[in-house]
Design an enzyme around this catalytic site. Structure first.
Site, mmCIF file in Angstrom:
data_model
loop_
_atom_site.group_PDB
_atom_site.id
_atom_site.type_symbol
_atom_site.label_atom_id
_atom_site.label_comp_id
_atom_site.label_asym_id
_atom_site.label_seq_id
_atom_site.Cartn_x
_atom_site.Cartn_y
_atom_site.Cartn_z
ATOM 1 N N LYS A 1 1.295 6.465 3.945
ATOM 2 C CA LYS A 1 0.706 4.763 4.661
ATOM 3 C C LYS A 1 1.781 4.067 5.278
ATOM 4 O O LYS A 1 2.792 3.830 4.013
ATOM 5 C CB LYS A 1 0.006 4.539 4.199
ATOM 6 C CG LYS A 1 -2.134 5.655 3.313
ATOM 7 C CD LYS A 1 -2.935 4.993 4.098
ATOM 8 C CE LYS A 1 -3.806 6.209 4.110
ATOM 9 N NZ LYS A 1 -4.911 6.092 4.217
ATOM 10 N N HIS B 1 1.398 -1.168 -0.016
ATOM 11 C CA HIS B 1 0.036 -0.169 0.620
ATOM 12 C C HIS B 1 0.787 1.538 0.033
ATOM 13 O O HIS B 1 0.326 2.282 -0.706
ATOM 14 C CB HIS B 1 -1.156 -0.239 1.182
ATOM 15 C CG HIS B 1 -1.665 1.120 1.738
ATOM 16 N ND1 HIS B 1 -2.730 1.087 2.441
ATOM 17 C CD2 HIS B 1 -2.724 2.166 0.479
ATOM 18 C CE1 HIS B 1 -3.797 1.973 2.327
ATOM 19 N NE2 HIS B 1 -3.341 2.563 1.009
HETATM 20 ZN ZN LIG Z 1 -3.384 -0.193 3.369
#
Ligand SMILES: [Zn+2]
Length: 140
Positions: free
Chosen positions: A122, A115
């Site tokens: 993040k 991600h």
């Molecule tokens: Zn994630």
């Protein structure tokens, strides 16, 4: 089947001892007003796989890449203090490798990323996905 160009790995951002089954995540995501769990697979601490959305269905895990990606989430990602950490158990690492390997066979051109590779703000999933699956990534 839709076109898949990305296999995206996530963590559920829970501490040791906190549970995040596919059913729990389904509830959390419904509470956000989504139509249910945004991931396609959840890998529990014991290495078992729980199915979320069908892979033929668009997920909700990595805007704006959802339409062409598959989302896999492992249970964990935070240490006792709530700090981001690679908390994968040996069982989770084994299952993740098997699952990603199967998906790589099915979608050989898809990049396998974390991600955070798509959204650097993040920390998810708290390990270097591109490095871990380098042999399957069609990178230059
Ligand atoms: Zn994630």
């Amino acid at each position: 089947m839709r076109t898949i160009t990305l296999i995206v790995i996530h963590c559920s951002a829970v501490r040791p001892g906190q549970r995040s089954s596919a059913e729990d995540i389904d509830k959390w995501h419904k509470d956000r007003g989504w139509k249910g769990i945004g991931y396609h697979y959840v890998i529990r601490r014991d290495g078992s796989i729980e199915k979320g959305r069908d892979i033929a269905e668009v997920g909700a895990h990595c805007y704006p890449h959802n339409s062409h990606s598959i989302g896999i989430c492992y249970e964990g990602g935070l240490n006792e203090k709530g700090k981001k950490a690679d908390t994968r158990t040996p069982e989770q690492k084994k299952t993740l490798r098997e699952l990603v390997g199967q998906l790589h066979q099915q979608f050989p051109k898809a990049l396998i990323v974390g991600h955070s590779d798509l959204e650097p703000s993040k920390p998810c999933p708290c390990f270097d996905v591109i490095k871990e699956f380098a042999e399957w990534n069609p990178l230059p």
